[in-house]
Scaffold this motif. Sequence first.
Motif, mmCIF file in Angstrom:
data_model
loop_
_atom_site.group_PDB
_atom_site.id
_atom_site.type_symbol
_atom_site.label_atom_id
_atom_site.label_comp_id
_atom_site.label_asym_id
_atom_site.label_seq_id
_atom_site.Cartn_x
_atom_site.Cartn_y
_atom_site.Cartn_z
ATOM 1 N N TYR A 104 -5.064 2.278 -8.904
ATOM 2 C CA TYR A 104 -4.443 2.360 -10.217
ATOM 3 C C TYR A 104 -3.074 3.037 -10.096
ATOM 4 N N GLY A 105 -2.107 2.538 -10.842
ATOM 5 C CA GLY A 105 -0.786 3.142 -10.812
ATOM 6 C C GLY A 105 0.296 2.104 -10.619
ATOM 7 N N PRO A 106 1.534 2.495 -10.773
ATOM 8 C CA PRO A 106 2.658 1.560 -10.692
ATOM 9 C C PRO A 106 2.921 1.062 -9.275
ATOM 10 N N LEU A 107 3.462 -0.149 -9.189
ATOM 11 C CA LEU A 107 3.788 -0.740 -7.890
ATOM 12 C C LEU A 107 4.770 0.122 -7.101
ATOM 13 N N ALA A 108 5.648 0.821 -7.794
ATOM 14 C CA ALA A 108 6.666 1.625 -7.130
ATOM 15 C C ALA A 108 6.063 2.745 -6.287
ATOM 16 N N GLU A 109 4.798 3.068 -6.547
ATOM 17 C CA GLU A 109 4.146 4.148 -5.810
ATOM 18 C C GLU A 109 3.223 3.640 -4.699
ATOM 19 N N VAL A 110 3.127 2.327 -4.555
ATOM 20 C CA VAL A 110 2.234 1.748 -3.552
ATOM 21 C C VAL A 110 2.872 1.823 -2.171
ATOM 22 N N THR A 111 2.122 2.333 -1.210
ATOM 23 C CA THR A 111 2.602 2.402 0.171
ATOM 24 C C THR A 111 2.260 1.118 0.918
ATOM 25 N N GLY A 112 2.936 0.913 2.024
ATOM 26 C CA GLY A 112 2.637 -0.248 2.854
ATOM 27 C C GLY A 112 1.215 -0.223 3.366
ATOM 28 N N GLU A 113 0.718 0.960 3.650
ATOM 29 C CA GLU A 113 -0.649 1.098 4.159
ATOM 30 C C GLU A 113 -1.667 0.638 3.117
ATOM 31 N N VAL A 114 -1.463 1.055 1.872
ATOM 32 C CA VAL A 114 -2.368 0.657 0.795
ATOM 33 C C VAL A 114 -2.287 -0.853 0.568
ATOM 34 N N PHE A 115 -1.075 -1.389 0.544
ATOM 35 C CA PHE A 115 -0.883 -2.829 0.361
ATOM 36 C C PHE A 115 -1.631 -3.615 1.433
ATOM 37 N N ASP A 116 -1.443 -3.212 2.692
ATOM 38 C CA ASP A 116 -2.090 -3.920 3.797
ATOM 39 C C ASP A 116 -3.605 -3.858 3.697
ATOM 40 N N LYS A 117 -4.150 -2.715 3.318
ATOM 41 C CA LYS A 117 -5.600 -2.556 3.237
ATOM 42 C C LYS A 117 -6.192 -3.476 2.179
ATOM 43 N N ILE A 118 -5.562 -3.521 1.008
ATOM 44 C CA ILE A 118 -6.068 -4.365 -0.075
ATOM 45 C C ILE A 118 -5.956 -5.842 0.285
#
Length: 257
Positions: A104-118
Amino acid sequence: MNQKIHNQFDLTDKVAIVTGASKGIGAAIAKGLAEFGAKVVVSSRKQEAVDEVADEIKATGGMATGIACHVGDEAQRSQLVEKTVATYGRIDILINNAAINPVYGPLAEVTGEVFDKIMDVNVKACMLLTNLCYPHLKKQGGSVVNISSVEGLKPGFGLGVYSVSKAALIMLTQNQAREWGGDGIRSNVICPGLVQTKFSAALWNNEKMLGQYERHIPAGRMAQPDEMVGLALFLASDAASYSTGGVFTADGGYVIS
């Protein structure tokens, strides 16, 4: 087709793998497929959890076995397919339901690590597991049912990358359908709305958010896991013999509200 309508839903002798099946939507679908005669492989990360669901199915006269698999792990995906074929001799149905909890939260706060995991679990793992099942599905024709989300069609809960992953899963489904139709393989995707599961608890436990959602949609309430079963059964069965590449919502009218 001369087959009587009720016979088209008969899954006797069909073998189905259901991922993320230890609880929620996956468990409900696994039980529903077994009720209509399928031999069901109940899969999720923990052996104890999948054994529990498989035992529930067998207690009601169904056929099931639990095979633990973390879909994000290459070796475990291969073992899932190999063990299924060793146990039942074939694969006719694959329900790609496993996914990881949204961030949960804005895209601007998403890290590459979180993106890759999802993306690895919600999209890549689905593609690679289905690719492993492809040669077995091709032998007699089969059905792939990917479980996406209305968030892949209409972002509304601020789930960011989760929504992106579910949109990608919809396009993956349609490419599978286009490429594999000649092999007798159908691929369709279900987009549930808000369903009362542990997976979505952060949403429906928020009384303000739940109230806004229920006032917003025509059905006026969130869904229960069992309400996803009928659509999955239809798409897995011969009743949907002419349905492929379809995007099916079960969302209480969310996408039209």
